[in-house]
Design a protein around this motif. Structure first.
Motif, mmCIF file in Angstrom:
data_model
loop_
_atom_site.group_PDB
_atom_site.id
_atom_site.type_symbol
_atom_site.label_atom_id
_atom_site.label_comp_id
_atom_site.label_asym_id
_atom_site.label_seq_id
_atom_site.Cartn_x
_atom_site.Cartn_y
_atom_site.Cartn_z
ATOM 1 N N ASP A 1 68.850 29.715 18.181
ATOM 2 C CA ASP A 1 68.208 30.235 19.387
ATOM 3 C C ASP A 1 67.908 29.146 20.409
ATOM 4 N N LEU A 2 67.550 27.951 19.959
ATOM 5 C CA LEU A 2 67.260 26.872 20.901
ATOM 6 C C LEU A 2 68.461 26.598 21.792
ATOM 7 N N ALA B 1 71.496 21.314 22.814
ATOM 8 C CA ALA B 1 70.521 21.881 23.759
ATOM 9 C C ALA B 1 70.052 20.812 24.740
ATOM 10 N N ASN C 1 69.530 29.753 23.983
ATOM 11 C CA ASN C 1 68.690 29.922 25.168
ATOM 12 C C ASN C 1 68.979 28.851 26.215
ATOM 13 N N ASN D 1 72.152 21.695 16.917
ATOM 14 C CA ASN D 1 71.327 22.623 17.683
ATOM 15 C C ASN D 1 70.468 21.886 18.704
ATOM 16 N N VAL D 2 69.773 20.838 18.254
ATOM 17 C CA VAL D 2 68.881 20.123 19.178
ATOM 18 C C VAL D 2 69.655 19.200 20.115
#
Length: 350
Positions: A63-64, A253, A67, A249-250
């Motif tokens: 989700d991170l 993002a 979004n 993911n991080v």
């Protein structure tokens, strides 16, 4: 060949990636990697994530990152699909959206993974010839089909199709999925993501391997109508429900959030590309118009394979394709100014 193979395996012709040489001190201009490193903010985010939480599974929905992509492109999160590199995203698209009775259409000179996926999933296809200038003609795709896919800019040619031409293809096939593969769009094109709200049959794929310098992280995405995204989520969750790891993911993002660094490095690549084009043209090369982080060039008096071999002797590696129509072209990735100078020096006076 083994008696233990499933029957279809013996007929597969796998994709052959660009060479990843083990030798050091080579100028590597053959796989379209970004010559500049990832965003410092992306590296910092991944460093922070390097902790005891790696014992835990990642967020299956990522989700991170989802979004962050949605915010960047001004879409809803249910219009975003994520995968382990754009090749995995494309594999799910072929499997979930492009298996139909009519043939899939894509250019005859294009990303060579497309026919590989067709072989893997048993998809009939029609390779549509590029025109004499190695460009996509939208009118050539206005015929019965089970889907359409093409890179924009095209690979390995680097030629860009304007958004108006993309719309022409979409309008001619409203009942088919049209996939625009935008691995190189950030180096001179305008993304078709702006069209997804008007065309429910449009799916746009991108990668973080090129313009965001994260080829080693393996993150790809697709943006389209929620119905198309749902199909891909169904395939993904029947194949690998955790494709994006915690670090990816991080890091990815943060890369989307660091627009300043992204804009700066893309501009540097574009500036270098124009310099390389001018230098090659001065040596008599024909260079196709490029909106990518590579150029596609041939010399009227010198064999492309011989030029590639000569450059290799000078420690510079470029990509040579043996496909008949493009056998006299070299695909040359854009490097740092020092790497680009090594390319020009390696060619000498021809």
């Amino acid at each position: 060949m083994s008696k233990f193979w499933s029957p279809f395996v013996k007929d597969l012709v796998p994709y052959v990636p660009g060479e990843q040489p083990k030798l050091t001190r080579l100028v590597k201009l053959n796989t379209n990697e970004n010559p500049y490193g990832p965003s410092p903010k992306a590296l910092a985010a991944m460093q922070t994530e390097l902790n005891d939480n790696l014992r835990l599974y990642p967020d299956p929905n990522s989700d991170l990152l989802k979004n962050a992509v949605a915010k960047y492109y001004g879409v809803q999160s249910n219009q975003v699909f994520l995968g382990n590199g754009s090749d995995e995203v494309l594999a799910h698209i072929f499997h979930g959206l492009l298996q139909h009775d009519q043939p899939l259409l894509f250019p005859d000179i294009s990303y060579s993974f497309y026919p590989v996926y067709c072989g893997l999933y048993g998809i009939k296809f029609d390779a549509v010839p590029l025109d004499a200038q190695f460009r996509i003609n939208p009118a050539d795709y206005a015929k019965p089909n089970g889907g359409i896919i093409f890179p924009n800019p095209n690979a390995p040619t680097g030629c860009l199709l304007a958004l108006e031409a993309v719309e022409q293809i979409l309008k001619a096939s409203p009942d088919s999925v049209v996939v625009v593969d935008e691995a190189y769009i950030d180096f001179g094109g305008e993304t078709a993501i702006s069209l997804v709200g008007r065309y429910p049959n449009l799916l746009v794929t991108q990668t973080l391997s090129k313009s965001r310098s994260l080829a080693g992280l393996r993150v790809g995405l697709a943006v389209g109508h929620p119905d198309l995204i749902e199909a891909l989520e169904r395939v993904k969750n029947s194949f690998n429900s955790y494709p994006i790891d915690r670090m990816a993911n991080v890091g990815a993002a943060a890369a989307f959030e660091d627009r300043e660094y992204f804009d700066k490095t893309c501009a540097l690549v574009i500036e270098s590309r124009e310099w390389v084009i001018a230098q090659l043209q001065a040596k008599g090369f024909e260079v196709l118009p490029s909106a990518a982080n590579f150029i596609f060039a041939r010399h009227p008096q010198h064999d492309a394979a011989g030029l590639a071999a000569k450059l290799r002797e000078q420690g510079v590696i470029v990509r040579h394709f043996k496909q008949e129509r493009i056998a006299q072209f070299l695909r040359i990735s854009i490097g740092t100014p020092e790497q680009n100078q090594a390319l020009i020096d390696g060619l000498g006076d021809l």
